[in-house]
Design a protein around this motif. Structure first.
Motif, short mmCIF file in Angstrom:
data_model
loop_
_atom_site.label_atom_id
_atom_site.label_comp_id
_atom_site.label_asym_id
_atom_site.label_seq_id
_atom_site.Cartn_x
_atom_site.Cartn_y
_atom_site.Cartn_z
N PRO A 73 0.82 -1.22 0.00
CA PRO A 73 0.00 0.00 0.00
C PRO A 73 0.85 1.27 0.00
O PRO A 73 1.98 1.28 0.51
N ASN A 74 0.30 2.30 -0.60
CA ASN A 74 0.96 3.60 -0.54
C ASN A 74 1.03 4.07 0.91
O ASN A 74 0.14 3.79 1.72
N LEU A 75 2.07 4.83 1.22
CA LEU A 75 2.30 5.28 2.59
C LEU A 75 2.09 6.79 2.70
O LEU A 75 2.30 7.54 1.74
N PHE A 76 1.68 7.22 3.89
CA PHE A 76 1.73 8.65 4.16
C PHE A 76 3.20 9.10 4.12
O PHE A 76 4.12 8.30 4.25
N LYS A 77 3.40 10.37 3.98
CA LYS A 77 4.76 10.90 3.89
C LYS A 77 5.42 11.12 5.25
O LYS A 77 6.64 11.24 5.34
N ILE A 78 4.60 11.19 6.30
CA ILE A 78 5.12 11.47 7.64
C ILE A 78 4.93 10.25 8.54
O ILE A 78 3.85 9.67 8.60
N GLY A 79 6.01 9.88 9.23
CA GLY A 79 5.95 8.80 10.22
C GLY A 79 6.79 9.18 11.42
O GLY A 79 7.22 10.34 11.55
N CYS A 80 7.03 8.22 12.31
CA CYS A 80 7.86 8.47 13.48
C CYS A 80 8.78 7.28 13.70
O CYS A 80 8.33 6.13 13.67
N VAL A 81 10.05 7.55 13.89
CA VAL A 81 11.02 6.48 14.12
C VAL A 81 11.12 6.20 15.61
O VAL A 81 11.07 7.12 16.44
N GLY A 82 11.21 4.92 15.95
CA GLY A 82 11.33 4.53 17.34
C GLY A 82 12.47 3.54 17.53
O GLY A 82 12.85 2.82 16.60
N ARG A 83 12.99 3.51 18.73
CA ARG A 83 14.07 2.58 19.07
C ARG A 83 13.50 1.40 19.86
O ARG A 83 12.63 1.59 20.73
N ILE A 84 13.96 0.20 19.56
CA ILE A 84 13.55 -0.99 20.31
C ILE A 84 14.16 -0.89 21.71
O ILE A 84 15.37 -0.92 21.87
N THR A 85 13.31 -0.74 22.72
CA THR A 85 13.80 -0.59 24.09
C THR A 85 13.42 -1.77 24.98
O THR A 85 13.93 -1.89 26.09
N GLN A 86 12.52 -2.61 24.51
CA GLN A 86 12.20 -3.86 25.20
C GLN A 86 11.88 -4.91 24.15
O GLN A 86 11.24 -4.60 23.14
N ILE A 87 12.31 -6.14 24.39
CA ILE A 87 11.95 -7.22 23.48
C ILE A 87 12.02 -8.55 24.22
O ILE A 87 12.88 -8.75 25.08
N ALA A 88 11.06 -9.41 23.92
CA ALA A 88 11.03 -10.75 24.51
C ALA A 88 10.56 -11.73 23.45
O ALA A 88 9.74 -11.39 22.58
N GLU A 89 11.08 -12.95 23.51
CA GLU A 89 10.63 -14.01 22.62
C GLU A 89 9.46 -14.72 23.27
O GLU A 89 9.50 -15.06 24.46
N SER A 90 8.41 -14.96 22.50
CA SER A 90 7.19 -15.56 23.05
C SER A 90 7.29 -17.07 23.21
O SER A 90 6.52 -17.66 23.96
N GLY A 91 8.21 -17.70 22.49
CA GLY A 91 8.30 -19.15 22.52
C GLY A 91 7.55 -19.82 21.39
O GLY A 91 7.70 -21.02 21.15
N ASP A 92 6.71 -19.05 20.70
CA ASP A 92 5.96 -19.61 19.57
C ASP A 92 6.27 -18.85 18.28
O ASP A 92 5.46 -18.81 17.36
N GLY A 93 7.43 -18.23 18.22
CA GLY A 93 7.86 -17.58 16.99
C GLY A 93 7.59 -16.09 16.91
O GLY A 93 7.91 -15.46 15.90
N ARG A 94 7.02 -15.51 17.96
CA ARG A 94 6.70 -14.09 17.93
C ARG A 94 7.71 -13.30 18.76
O ARG A 94 8.39 -13.83 19.62
N TYR A 95 7.76 -12.00 18.49
CA TYR A 95 8.47 -11.06 19.35
C TYR A 95 7.43 -10.17 20.04
O TYR A 95 6.51 -9.65 19.40
N LEU A 96 7.57 -10.01 21.33
CA LEU A 96 6.78 -9.04 22.08
C LEU A 96 7.75 -7.91 22.43
O LEU A 96 8.73 -8.12 23.13
N MET A 97 7.47 -6.73 21.93
CA MET A 97 8.47 -5.67 22.03
C MET A 97 7.84 -4.31 22.28
O MET A 97 6.62 -4.14 22.21
N GLN A 98 8.69 -3.38 22.60
CA GLN A 98 8.26 -2.00 22.80
C GLN A 98 9.18 -1.06 22.05
O GLN A 98 10.40 -1.19 22.12
N LEU A 99 8.56 -0.12 21.33
CA LEU A 99 9.30 0.94 20.68
C LEU A 99 9.15 2.22 21.49
O LEU A 99 8.05 2.53 21.96
N THR A 100 10.22 2.96 21.63
CA THR A 100 10.17 4.28 22.23
C THR A 100 10.41 5.31 21.14
O THR A 100 11.43 5.25 20.44
N GLY A 101 9.47 6.21 20.96
CA GLY A 101 9.55 7.19 19.88
C GLY A 101 10.74 8.13 20.03
O GLY A 101 11.05 8.58 21.14
#
Length: 224
Positions: A73-101
């Motif tokens: 899909p086409n994207l808006f021109k404005i977004g926000c970059v965030g840094r990964i500040t928390q991350i955990a493996e779920s055990g079933d192939g997923r990442y549970l994480m937090q971005l800080t803007g």
């Protein structure tokens, strides 16, 4: 959550970043966004971001008014970059994480890349004020904001941690309420693109008042 890395201006951020198109997702500077990552292309994106020294992901909304191909899909021109500040493996192939803007960006060009996820060349220059924490807080009409929030909560039979709300600085309050707001893509984009904190608060109040007026109108008994 504070970050271990300090970003003082646009020069501290990379010009090319991976982007995560997600409708209805609003990340703002110094805000925290939880994410549940499960699609293979985005798992790849997170792995690559963790392997880099930046650990940065650009959050951006698809432009629903100009949708483009379903798989790209086409994207808006404005977004926000965030840094990964928390991350955990779920055990079933997923990442549970937090971005800080960190800061908003404007897309200058989407790149042709070999990765399954999308990457863009961006500029942060139009949003240099994003690097200044709590800039413009004194101009926010806090009473008006809290009044609109209270009316919205009452209308929807919701509860909130008022002690936490009353103790929150204006920037944290405005940005957290904007990010958590249940509004649509256009409203979230308007909140993101607001030129300053005062305007963002005013947009949030205005949208909330419109929604409250709609709910009251929908609940009225039709005239006989």
């Amino acid at each position: 959550m504070p970050m271990n890395v300090t970003y003082e201006g646009p020069i501290d951020l990379p010009e090319v970043i991976p982007v995560f198109p997600l409708p209805g997702a609003l990340l703002l500077p110094r805000g925290q966004m939880p994410l549940n990552i499960f699609e293979p292309r985005y798992l790849e994106m997170i792995d690559d971001a963790l392997a880099s020294r930046h650990r940065l992901i650009g959050m951006i909304q698809p432009d629903s008014a100009h949708p483009g191909p379903e798989d790209r899909p086409n994207l808006f021109k404005i977004g926000c970059v965030g840094r990964i500040t928390q991350i955990a493996e779920s055990g079933d192939g997923r990442y549970l994480m937090q971005l800080t803007g960190v800061a908003r960006f404007r897309v200058e060009e989407e790149l042709t890349v070999q990765t399954a996820y999308r990457q863009c060349r961006v500029t942060y220059a139009p949003f240099a004020d994003d690097f200044i924490a709590r800039k413009g807080e004194e101009e926010v009409d806090r009473k008006q904001l809290l009044r609109a929030l209270s009316e919205f909560l009452q209308a929807n039979n919701l509860k909130a941690d008022w002690d936490g709300i009353e103790n929150a600085p204006n920037e944290a309050l405005v940005n957290a309420l904007a990010m958590m707001s249940p509004y649509g893509t256009a409203e979230k984009q308007a909140l993101l693109e607001a030129p300053d904190l005062k305007t963002r608060a005013e947009i949030l109040v205005a949208v909330t008042e419109i929604e409250l007026a709609k709910s009251k109108s929908d609940g009225e008994t039709p005239l006989q």
